[in-house]
Design a protein around this motif. Structure first.
Motif, PDB file in Angstrom:
ATOM      1  N   LEU A  35       0.853  -1.195   0.000  1.00  0.00           N
ATOM      2  CA  LEU A  35       0.000   0.000   0.000  1.00  0.00           C
ATOM      3  C   LEU A  35       0.883   1.237   0.000  1.00  0.00           C
ATOM      4  N   ASP A  36       0.742   2.066  -1.031  1.00  0.00           N
ATOM      5  CA  ASP A  36       1.571   3.270  -1.124  1.00  0.00           C
ATOM      6  C   ASP A  36       0.741   4.500  -0.733  1.00  0.00           C
ATOM      7  N   GLU A  37       1.028   5.051   0.411  1.00  0.00           N
ATOM      8  CA  GLU A  37       0.382   6.280   0.889  1.00  0.00           C
ATOM      9  C   GLU A  37      -1.140   6.251   0.770  1.00  0.00           C
ATOM     10  N   PRO A  38      -1.797   5.285   1.390  1.00  0.00           N
ATOM     11  CA  PRO A  38      -3.261   5.224   1.228  1.00  0.00           C
ATOM     12  C   PRO A  38      -3.991   6.429   1.821  1.00  0.00           C
ATOM     13  N   SER A  39      -3.347   7.183   2.692  1.00  0.00           N
ATOM     14  CA  SER A  39      -4.063   8.310   3.309  1.00  0.00           C
ATOM     15  C   SER A  39      -3.879   9.603   2.535  1.00  0.00           C
ATOM     16  N   MET A  40      -3.017   9.564   1.515  1.00  0.00           N
ATOM     17  CA  MET A  40      -2.622  10.816   0.877  1.00  0.00           C
ATOM     18  C   MET A  40      -3.800  11.573   0.257  1.00  0.00           C
ATOM     19  N   GLY A  41      -3.917  12.836   0.601  1.00  0.00           N
ATOM     20  CA  GLY A  41      -4.910  13.701  -0.024  1.00  0.00           C
ATOM     21  C   GLY A  41      -6.352  13.416   0.369  1.00  0.00           C
TER      22      GLY A  41
END
Lengths: 253, 307
Positions: free
Chosen positions: A177-183
């Motif tokens: 999972l790559d930066e699931p919280s981004m933005g």
């Protein structure tokens, strides 16, 4: 690539003990600039591991190298005892590795249902695929409501749900999972992480790359701290959460 | 009134041919952003292969309709091989080169194919053998032939088949996904090379069918016929919005209509100064106007929805 393959000759321990993924001395460079400077870490089957670090620390470069979207400049990546550092990217999912890319990467002009079907691209077992789609809809009821809608019309949070659901559709053994919280709005971040915990509880092995260190460590069993392309700290997630250095640098305390 | 209807019928038939060729441009462009300028020559080779096969078979006593069907199959097979080879040999090594390199290569391939065709079939005009009896029908003062009906029919079936492939099969879904985000499609297990090859192969097959249509319609073929046809089909693809299948179909039909109506009325409009042989100016006037005022074409995709 100047990967070292010393691994092959070394005695094999009891295979049940060997981690699912072993990364050794991984280096990633863009032109002359080293983004990842020889990092070593592993993930055991069934655990969630967080890779945290500031923007530009080399987190996404690491993941891009693991998922073969770019070539590593050195080091080895062993998955289930097999060197996967030279596989073409489209072969990884057949090995059981699924990536939820940074920025979601949904197919904007495919419907939700088609995006999920793309996740199952390498599978042929139609009845089981249908069951897995229902499973994803169970995790993300919002997606079911919008099944026939084009993915490009979804909100960022919904796209993240879709990207995770799509990755699950390949029935991976390892989920990246790559930066699931981004933005995403905070409430959406909570929802996404709830699902990540559910998936982890179902037994999935997860590598979680996050800028939101607190959330990532709360969700993981172990963590690695990446700084300027090097791993500077590793411990159980619980302990990292209470580590003064981590608290100061990443938890804003 | 009768001239209007007549030109609409002629325009639709010509437009259907443009649409079939335009699809070859648009499929490749949609998936890999390349304009395969050699596509017109692939169509030309399809026509010439069909002539050879049909002439041979008819000479051997095979009924013309049957010979025609064999001609289409042979043309499609040869064109698919050429399309596949073009991608494999000429374009794939340049996948990561700057944009100008594949473009110039495409023009080079086009010249090579033309010259090969000239060496094989000679520089003279060739007669395309008739495939079906040419019956004439009349509606409201406008006449059309069985050949025109056949062209529209085959074009509809081919384009319907293409839409089925792209929107109802797994390969089609992989094609659309690759067009939208090749890196992520790769993560899903899609082999981009295979998808790109399929686009070339399918586009070339449609081009071969279009080539046989052109031959049957004009009853004549020549090794240089691919150039103008390719350029106009490209215009049709741009008019519809290059990369968009429905756009290529609509753009083709529209361009055919514009040309036919233009040719029908240009004499009246200019007081007899320009004759119908000036019809080519309409295609390129359209290209210029589209590029000036709506470069993304009629159905062109906005770039905003890329996630």
């Amino acid at each position: 690539m100047s990967a070292s393959h010393g691994q092959k000759g070394s005695p094999v321990n009891a295979s049940s003990k060997e981690p699912l993924l072993i990364v050794e001395g991984l280096r990633v460079a863009y032109g002359g600039i080293q983004a990842v400077r020889g990092i070593t870490f592993h993930i055991d089957a069934g655990e969630t591991v967080a890779l945290i670090g500031a923007n530009g620390a080399g987190k996404t470069s690491t993941l891009r190298a693991l998922s073969r979207m770019l070539d590593a400049a050195g080091g080895s990546v062993r998955y289930l005892g097999k060197d996967i550092s030279r596989l073409p990217p489209h072969r990884l999912v057949r090995e059981g590795i699924a990536l939820v890319p940074e920025g979601r990467g949904v197919f904007p002009r495919l419907t939700i249902a088609e995006n999920l079907a793309m996740g199952a691209f390498t599978r042929d077992d139609k009845p089981k695929i249908a069951r897995d789609i229902e499973h994803v809809f169970g995790l993300f009821p919002r997606l079911k409501e919008r099944e026939k809608q084009l993915a490009g019309t979804l909100s960022g949070g919904e796209q993240q749900m879709l990207a995770i659901g799509r990755a699950l559709m390949s029935r991976p053994k390892l989920l990246l999972l790559d930066e699931p919280s981004m933005g995403l709005a905070p409430i959406m971040v909570q929802k996404i992480f709830e699902v990540i915990r559910t998936v982890a509880a179902e037994g999935m092995t997860i590598l979680l790359i996050e800028q939101n260190a607190k959330l990532a460590l709360e969700t993981s069993r172990r963590g690695y701290v990446l700084e300027s392309g090097e791993i500077t700290l590793t411990d159980e997630a619980e302990k990292l959460l209470h580590n003064p250095k981590v608290r100061e640098a990443y938890l804003g305390e | 009134m009768d001239i209007l209807l007549q030109q609409i019928i002629n325009g639709l038939v010509q437009g259907a041919i443009y649409a079939m060729v335009a699809l070859g441009y648009t499929m490749v462009y949609g998936i890999m952003g390349l304009i395969n300028f050699a596509h017109g020559e692939v169509v030309m080779i399809g026509t010439l292969v069909a002539i050879t096969v049909i002439t041979l078979l008819v000479g051997a006593g095979v009924p013309p309709a049957m010979a025609g069907a064999c001609g289409v199959v042979a043309a499609a097979a040869v064109c698919m091989i050429i399309g596949w080879s073009l991608e494999r040999v000429a374009y794939r090594p340049l996948r990561n080169a700057q944009r100008l390199a594949p473009l110039i290569t495409a023009i080079g391939c086009s010249i090579v194919l033309q010259n090969v065709a000239m060496m094989v079939w000679g520089r003279n005009y060739m007669t395309f053998p008739p495939l079906i009896a040419k019956t004439q029908f009349e509606i409201a003062g406008a006449s059309f032939t069985s050949v025109q009906v056949l062209i529209l029919l085959v074009a509809s079936v081919s384009m319907g088949g293409l839409l089925f492939l792209v929107y109802r099969t797994k390969l089609g879904m992989a094609m659309r996904a690759t067009a939208q985000n090749p890196a992520v499609a790769g993560l899903m297990g899609v082999n981009a090379n295979r998808v790109i090859s399929s686009a070339f192969v399918v586009g070339s097959a449609l081009g071969a069918v279009a080539g046989v249509m052109v031959g049957t319609y004009y009853e004549i073929a020549h090794y240089q016929m691919g150039f103008m046809l390719g350029l106009k089909a490209f215009t049709a693809a741009v008019l519809g919005g290059i990369g968009n299948l429905a756009g290529a179909m609509a753009g083709g039909l529209l361009l055919g209509l514009i040309e036919a109506l233009g040719a029908g009325y240009i004499g009246d409009l200019t007081g007899g100064f320009l004759g119908s042989h000036y019809q080519d100016i309409f295609a390129f006037a359209v290209l210029i106007v589209v590029l000036m005022f709506r470069p993304s074409g009629l159905f062109g995709e906005k770039t905003g929805d890329r996630a």
